[in-house]
Design a protein around this motif. Structure first.
Motif, mmCIF file in Angstrom:
data_model
loop_
_atom_site.group_PDB
_atom_site.id
_atom_site.type_symbol
_atom_site.label_atom_id
_atom_site.label_comp_id
_atom_site.label_asym_id
_atom_site.label_seq_id
_atom_site.Cartn_x
_atom_site.Cartn_y
_atom_site.Cartn_z
ATOM 1 N N PRO A 38 76.502 -8.730 24.201
ATOM 2 C CA PRO A 38 75.290 -7.893 24.241
ATOM 3 C C PRO A 38 75.584 -6.415 24.388
ATOM 4 O O PRO A 38 74.738 -5.579 24.089
ATOM 5 C CB PRO A 38 74.537 -8.439 25.455
ATOM 6 C CG PRO A 38 75.577 -9.112 26.298
ATOM 7 C CD PRO A 38 76.578 -9.658 25.336
ATOM 8 N N ALA A 39 76.795 -6.092 24.838
ATOM 9 C CA ALA A 39 77.139 -4.673 25.008
ATOM 10 C C ALA A 39 77.171 -3.943 23.661
ATOM 11 O O ALA A 39 76.925 -2.731 23.598
ATOM 12 C CB ALA A 39 78.482 -4.550 25.704
ATOM 13 N N VAL A 47 72.408 5.509 30.853
ATOM 14 C CA VAL A 47 71.725 5.492 32.144
ATOM 15 C C VAL A 47 71.002 6.826 32.315
ATOM 16 O O VAL A 47 71.584 7.891 32.077
ATOM 17 C CB VAL A 47 72.720 5.274 33.302
ATOM 18 C CG1 VAL A 47 71.997 5.348 34.648
ATOM 19 C CG2 VAL A 47 73.434 3.946 33.145
ATOM 20 N N ALA A 48 69.732 6.772 32.691
ATOM 21 C CA ALA A 48 68.948 7.985 32.907
ATOM 22 C C ALA A 48 68.185 7.858 34.215
ATOM 23 O O ALA A 48 67.963 6.757 34.715
ATOM 24 C CB ALA A 48 67.986 8.206 31.743
ATOM 25 N N ASP A 140 73.606 3.882 42.845
ATOM 26 C CA ASP A 140 74.906 4.513 42.621
ATOM 27 C C ASP A 140 75.316 4.528 41.142
ATOM 28 O O ASP A 140 76.428 4.929 40.805
ATOM 29 C CB ASP A 140 75.989 3.816 43.454
ATOM 30 C CG ASP A 140 76.070 2.322 43.163
ATOM 31 O OD1 ASP A 140 75.215 1.805 42.421
ATOM 32 O OD2 ASP A 140 76.993 1.672 43.701
ATOM 33 N N SER A 141 74.446 4.071 40.237
ATOM 34 C CA SER A 141 74.750 4.134 38.803
ATOM 35 C C SER A 141 74.847 5.599 38.370
ATOM 36 O O SER A 141 74.054 6.440 38.785
ATOM 37 C CB SER A 141 73.653 3.431 37.992
ATOM 38 O OG SER A 141 73.560 2.073 38.340
ATOM 39 N N GLN A 142 75.831 5.885 37.534
ATOM 40 C CA GLN A 142 76.080 7.263 37.117
ATOM 41 C C GLN A 142 75.186 7.643 35.945
ATOM 42 O O GLN A 142 75.200 6.988 34.896
ATOM 43 C CB GLN A 142 77.545 7.446 36.733
ATOM 44 C CG GLN A 142 77.900 8.886 36.383
ATOM 45 C CD GLN A 142 79.378 9.038 36.059
ATOM 46 O OE1 GLN A 142 80.164 8.116 36.279
ATOM 47 N NE2 GLN A 142 79.752 10.197 35.542
ATOM 48 N N GLU A 149 77.952 -0.664 30.674
ATOM 49 C CA GLU A 149 78.801 -0.669 31.867
ATOM 50 C C GLU A 149 77.956 -0.793 33.127
ATOM 51 O O GLU A 149 78.296 -1.524 34.053
ATOM 52 C CB GLU A 149 79.644 0.608 31.912
ATOM 53 C CG GLU A 149 80.642 0.722 30.768
ATOM 54 C CD GLU A 149 81.377 2.054 30.795
ATOM 55 O OE1 GLU A 149 81.055 2.892 31.671
ATOM 56 O OE2 GLU A 149 82.271 2.268 29.937
ATOM 57 N N ALA A 150 76.838 -0.095 33.170
ATOM 58 C CA ALA A 150 75.977 -0.147 34.354
ATOM 59 C C ALA A 150 75.360 -1.529 34.547
ATOM 60 O O ALA A 150 75.118 -1.962 35.670
ATOM 61 C CB ALA A 150 74.877 0.902 34.226
#
Length: 803
Positions: A38-39, A47-48, A140-142, A149-150
């Motif tokens: 799925p990636a 990520v936002a 803590d997600s960047q 990755e998140a």
């Protein structure tokens, strides 16, 4: 069966690539149906973080979100109820393809306000069914990092299991096979027991009759108290979500996890919702239970349930009950790990129409030695997540004997499989698969079969295991000697069937293959009062009776075609109908039907719907190619020869040869169609092939061929006035019989009843074709034949030539 790569590596120590693992699985008989990553679909998603979320000026349910991508801030219009300042989620930007719809996202205006992206829900990313809100990532997600990755997305492997591979129902079994094939090392499994700190207040109550104890030979349980049934940790939720399961709560999720991880189904009962002791018993007739899938099921006395002292709590080995299930408020529960009879579980699941992971495992055969192990491992995981303390295990029954020893001759591997392996290689392969090898002599070994390999019971199975793990591609290719092939020979009946099949196709009917069984309710409509033949082990509750006729399944097929916008079609099938369960109590039949228009809309003329005469023509065509002289076949209708009740009594009939009914045809009764849930009108026919007289094959007889008439044929028209009760077929037969050598065809072209005739009279007009074989007919000969025709009709049916 599905599992993720990291899940597999919990049991297998390996550095092999995903492709190598997939290739090896297929090579050892665990065929890989799909590998999904799925990636890959989420590569452009990031990520936002929502900086602010203000109310939309023109919509109460929409919000104007200022979103940070890490490098810039953009405006996004969002309708999710959980959109709020500070939330971190997944952002799709213009140009990205939304996985669930495959639409390319564009900059757009929503209620007059520009939106430069989309904050995504799990459903929109094909990561689950939740579309009530956007995905919430951990704090803590960047921001700006890749979404895959998140979300900790990883490849999911989907393998197809054959029914005999019960050892591969769990991820650990798959890992064991890969380790045996040399793709890594199987990790040790911690099966140490959990020390109980108190006696369980609930014991196991084994309440099965003595002669039914095999339905649940072993039942293990324990009480775990002081737990906090919280949300599962991310690793557990991610794994369940990745394989298509919905996380519920920690206790429930662990039981699902152990089912997939070890192939060992479990269930947990909230003790506050249970009265007294728990155990297996037979269900009562018409006993009802509300299952976890939200459905109500009515049980019978052949099914096993897990019950307390008052009621059934679960359908044993199939599905738990909703009222006794664990919820977020559960603080104490009873963990069950039991062994159930595979045949009984399969029968129960089919009868109720319930499909579940537990049923999938139990009907194939769960490891009989896994009952205690499953309870202990589940207890550890649950207590690590939820805390609490466990009671001592309580047992009902005993673990069945499963020790089996098979004699094995290693030389047979080369003889039967063609692969020359050393004794050391053979022993090493079997040992890695879990077999215990005792070498008594070089010629013959003793092999102890592990409890999880119920499919192995002989030397040939062990040889197959060696060949499978070594690799089928290592077996040398050898061509079989080509035997002498004799000319194919078909019996008269087989030739008839082939001819009829071609004739039906030539008439525009499409051949269909339907089930040989149907629902009892539908079978009664076509049984004509006879007893129907019920199946002891049907594949479905809607397919529980052998078909007494081919027509009902064809009618249902016509209905499905109509539902898919195919309103005009014609179907036929050749197969058996069943009047009894003994040999000889079935009949080979060709059945067909037409529905809708046989002449579709066209500028050259009007449409025409199928009628009884179309069905009659189809039946006569089948009889003709079967070698039946159709000019001798009589058409009879009610009241002389009424068709079965599923036909319309005024628009149906039978085709007879002497006293034998060869076929029945007509318009299907509207009431019958209504009970089948299909709109009409539909016309159908059945030709009973087993009733057809055998052809008389004369030695040296040439097959008849068509040739044009040698002399000029003559056609003459006649109109006879007959009583209304006279069958037109009798008139035709009388005409044909008056001069068999010359009359080649008789066709009815007009029927009249009106004020120009006496009451109770009908005029039937026929065209008679005369084909001379020796010389052209003279006027005198034609007149002579005409007089014979008039005389024959008058004698046979009392018809008078109309003036």
């Amino acid at each position: 069966m599905k599992f993720t790569l990291s899940w597999l590596k919990d049991h297998l120590e390996t550095n092999a690539s995903l492709q190598d693992i997939a290739d090896k699985l297929t090579a050892i008989g665990l065929e890989v149906e799909d590998v999904k990553n799925p990636a890959e679909a989420l590569e452009p998603f990031i990520v936002a973080q929502i900086i602010s979320a203000e109310k939309h000026p023109d919509a109460d349910r929409l919000k104007l979100c200022k979103v940070s991508t890490g490098s810039e801030e953009i405006q996004v219009v969002c309708g999710a109820p959980n959109a709020r300042a500070g939330l971190k989620g997944i952002l799709a930007r213009p140009g990205d393809v939304i996985p669930s719809t495959e639409d390319v996202l564009k900059v757009g205006k929503i209620r007059g306000v520009e939106s430069n992206g989309m904050l995504c829900s799990a459903q929109e990313l094909n990561l689950g069914d939740n579309h009530d809100g956007i995905i919430e990532l951990s704090p803590d997600s960047q921001v700006g990092s890749r979404a895959a990755e998140a979300l900790s997305l990883e490849p999911v492997i989907d393998i197809a299991l054959t029914p005999n591979r019960v050892d591969a129902l769990g991820v650990r079994g798959v890992a064991r096979d890969l380790a045996a094939a040399g793709l890594g090392k199987l990790k040790a499994l911690d099966v140490s027991p959990v020390a109980g700190t108190f006696d369980s207040p609930r014991n196991v109550a084994m309440s099965l009759p003595v002669d039914q104890e095999h339905l649940c030979p072993h039942f293990v349980g324990r009480t775990i108290r002081g737990v906090k049934n919280t949300e599962s940790p991310a690793w557990l939720k991610d794994r369940l979500t990745a394989i298509g399961l919905r996380p519920v709560s920690a206790i429930v999720d662990v039981t699902q996890y152990i089912t997939v991880d070890l192939g060992r189904p479990l269930h947990a009962f909230d003790t506050e919702k249970v009265s007294g002791h728990i155990g297996p018993r037979l269900a009562k007739n018409d006993e009802q239970i509300s299952a976890l899938n939200g459905s109500e099921y009515k049980l019978n006395k052949s099914m096993v349930v897990i019950a307390d002292e008052r009621k059934a709590l679960a359908i044993a080995g199939v599905m738990g009950g909703q009222p006794s299930g664990c919820t977020e408020s559960t603080t104490e529960f009873f963990l069950e790990s039991a062994l159930f009879d595979p045949v009984n579980i399969a029968t129960t699941g089919r009868s109720l129409g319930v499909v579940s992971d537990a049923r999938y495992c139990f009907e194939r055969g769960v490891d009989p030695a896994s009952t205690n192990m499953g309870a202990e491992i589940a207890t550890k995981v649950i207590m690590e997540i939820c805390g609490g303390e466990a009671s001592h295990l309580v047992n009902g029954g005993a673990e069945p004997m499963h020790n089996r020893v098979v004699s094995f001759r290693p030389a047979r591997v080369a003889k039967l499989g063609g692969i020359d392996l050393t004794h050391h290689e053979i022993k090493d392969l079997l040992t890695r698969l879990g077999f215990v090898v005792s070498i008594g002599s070089k010629e013959e070994w003793s092999i102890d079969i592990p409890s999880w390999r119920s499919d192995v019971d002989g030397e040939h199975d062990l040889i197959e295991e060696v060949l499978r793990v070594k690799g089928y591609d290592a077996i040398p290719v050898a061509s079989l000697p080509r035997p002498a092939v004799s000319k194919s020979a078909f019996s008269q009946d087989q030739r008839r069937v082939r001819s009829i099949r071609r004739a039906m196709a030539a008439r525009g009917l499409h051949e269909t293959t339907t089930w040989s069984f149907l629902s009892g309710q539908h079978a009664e409509l076509f049984a004509n009062g006879a007893r129907t033949i019920s199946l002891e082990n049907p594949i479905s509750v809607e397919l529980d009776v052998m078909r007494p006729s081919l027509l009902p399944n064809l009618v249902l097929a016509a209905g499905r075609n109509a539902d898919h916008a195919i309103p005009n079609a014609a179907l036929f099938e050749i197969g058996p109908s069943f009047q009894g369960a003994l040999p000889g109590e079935q009949m080979l039949v060709v059945a067909g039907l037409r529905f809708g228009d046989v002449v579709s809309r066209h500028w050259t003329g009007s449409t025409r719907s199928a009628d009884a005469f179309d069905a009659k023509a189809d039946a006569l065509s089948a009889l003709d190619v079967a070698g039946i002289p159709t000019n001798r076949v009589q058409t009879r209708a009610a009241p002389e020869s009424p068709a079965p009740p599923w036909y319309h009594p005024g628009q149906s009939g039978a085709l007879r040869l002497g006293s034998s009914i060869l076929a029945e045809f007509g318009v299907l009764h509207p009431l019958t169609l209504r009970k089948l849930g299909v709109d009409g009108p539909i016309v159908g026919f059945e030709v009973f092939l087993d009733r057809l007289p055998k052809r008389k094959n004369k030695a040296g007889a040439a097959r008849p061929r068509f040739s044009p008439p040698a002399f000029q044929p003559v056609e003459r028209d006649f109109a006879f006035v007959v009583d209304n009760t006279v069958q037109v077929d009798d008139i035709i037969r009388a005409v044909r019989g008056s001069e068999k050598e010359l009359i080649s065809d008789v066709v009815v072209f007009d029927v009249y009843s009106g004020d120009k005739l006496e009451s109770g009279k009908t005029s039937v007009a026929l065209s008679v074709r005369l084909e001379p074989a020796l010389a052209t007919l003279t006027d005198l000969q034609i007149e002579d034949v005409s007089q014979k025709i008039i005389t024959a009709v008058e004698r046979s049916v009392g018809g008078k030539l109309r003036g």
